[in-house]
Design a protein around this motif. Structure first.
Motif, mmCIF file in Angstrom:
data_model
loop_
_atom_site.group_PDB
_atom_site.id
_atom_site.type_symbol
_atom_site.label_atom_id
_atom_site.label_comp_id
_atom_site.label_asym_id
_atom_site.label_seq_id
_atom_site.Cartn_x
_atom_site.Cartn_y
_atom_site.Cartn_z
ATOM 1 N N SER A 70 -4.263 -4.196 -3.142
ATOM 2 C CA SER A 70 -3.333 -4.913 -2.276
ATOM 3 C C SER A 70 -1.882 -4.542 -2.600
ATOM 4 O O SER A 70 -1.080 -4.263 -1.700
ATOM 5 N N CYS A 71 -1.554 -4.512 -3.876
ATOM 6 C CA CYS A 71 -0.191 -4.164 -4.281
ATOM 7 C C CYS A 71 0.122 -2.698 -4.003
ATOM 8 O O CYS A 71 1.221 -2.373 -3.540
ATOM 9 N N GLN A 77 3.695 0.920 1.988
ATOM 10 C CA GLN A 77 4.381 0.550 3.228
ATOM 11 C C GLN A 77 5.900 0.603 3.093
ATOM 12 O O GLN A 77 6.610 0.524 4.096
ATOM 13 N N CYS A 78 6.411 0.721 1.872
ATOM 14 C CA CYS A 78 7.865 0.782 1.660
ATOM 15 C C CYS A 78 8.394 2.134 2.123
ATOM 16 O O CYS A 78 7.704 3.145 2.054
ATOM 17 N N LYS A 79 9.619 2.129 2.580
ATOM 18 C CA LYS A 79 10.250 3.355 3.076
ATOM 19 C C LYS A 79 10.763 4.180 1.898
ATOM 20 O O LYS A 79 11.625 3.747 1.150
ATOM 21 N N ASN A 80 10.192 5.352 1.727
ATOM 22 C CA ASN A 80 10.602 6.266 0.664
ATOM 23 C C ASN A 80 10.286 7.688 1.087
ATOM 24 O O ASN A 80 9.515 7.912 2.015
ATOM 25 N N VAL A 154 -2.814 -7.666 2.509
ATOM 26 C CA VAL A 154 -2.609 -9.032 2.994
ATOM 27 C C VAL A 154 -2.296 -10.040 1.895
ATOM 28 O O VAL A 154 -1.529 -10.973 2.110
ATOM 29 N N ASN A 155 -2.857 -9.891 0.714
ATOM 30 C CA ASN A 155 -2.582 -10.902 -0.315
ATOM 31 C C ASN A 155 -1.530 -10.455 -1.330
ATOM 32 O O ASN A 155 -1.290 -11.151 -2.315
ATOM 33 N N ALA A 156 -0.851 -9.350 -1.117
ATOM 34 C CA ALA A 156 0.177 -8.882 -2.045
ATOM 35 C C ALA A 156 1.335 -9.874 -2.149
ATOM 36 O O ALA A 156 1.796 -10.182 -3.250
ATOM 37 N N GLU A 157 1.784 -10.388 -1.014
ATOM 38 C CA GLU A 157 2.879 -11.362 -1.032
ATOM 39 C C GLU A 157 2.459 -12.634 -1.763
ATOM 40 O O GLU A 157 3.250 -13.214 -2.509
#
Length: 168
Positions: A70-71, A77-80, A154-157
């Motif tokens: 999940s993490c 998904q982060c922009k890099n 989905v459960n990362a946050e």
């Protein structure tokens, strides 16, 4: 053990040293104090939640494979720049294979190989072996893995903010 105590004191005296909590968490984890390590790393990751490497580090601290995935997906998904995501993408591949997300695994492998070839870096042997596996040739290539990242992140946050009380 003495250095863990010393590091904790330094953190309270010098909040401007942004990386100390990360290193303290590393020490705590190495000493087997995983619960304390997680409590230490969470505020650090929250301040860097838009950086892929923060999610990758959080995933590394977690024991549950689904939480790790999940993490890692949240980090993907982060922009890099694509070159910066190679290590994270490599960590995703075994999870995708295990969860029969073979098209997703193939996408990650192809992306890493393309980046390495473009940069004129060597391609590690394990990528060649993955390419030669039966599942690789029988899997359909994808345009991207966005939906797969969303599905598994989905459960990362919740992992990151689950210890904070709700407020109106």
């Amino acid at each position: 053990d003495e250095f863990i105590q010393h590091c904790a004191k330094l953190i309270s005296k010098h909040p401007e040293y942004k990386w100390l909590p990360y290193y303290l968490a590393q020490l705590q984890s190495a000493r087997g104090i995983r619960h304390e390590a997680l409590k230490t790393i969470l505020p650090f990751v929250r301040t860097h939640r838009n950086d892929f490497w923060a999610w990758e580090r959080l995933g590394d601290f977690l024991a549950d494979p689904k939480d790790k995935l999940s993490c890692y997906c949240k980090g993907a998904q982060c922009k890099n720049k694509a070159e910066m995501l190679i290590g994270l993408r490599k960590k995703l591949i075994p999870f995708f294979i295990e969860y029969s997300e073979l098209g997703a695994a193939k996408y990650e492998i192809e992306q890493i190989i393309n980046i390495r070839n473009r940069q004129e870096w060597t391609v590690p042997q394990e990528f060649i072996e993955w390419q030669n596996a039966d599942w690789f040739s029988s899997s359909e290539s994808r345009i991207n893995n966005v939906s797969t990242y969303e599905k598994y992140s989905v459960n990362a946050e919740e992992l990151l903010y689950g210890d904070i009380d709700l407020q109106d």
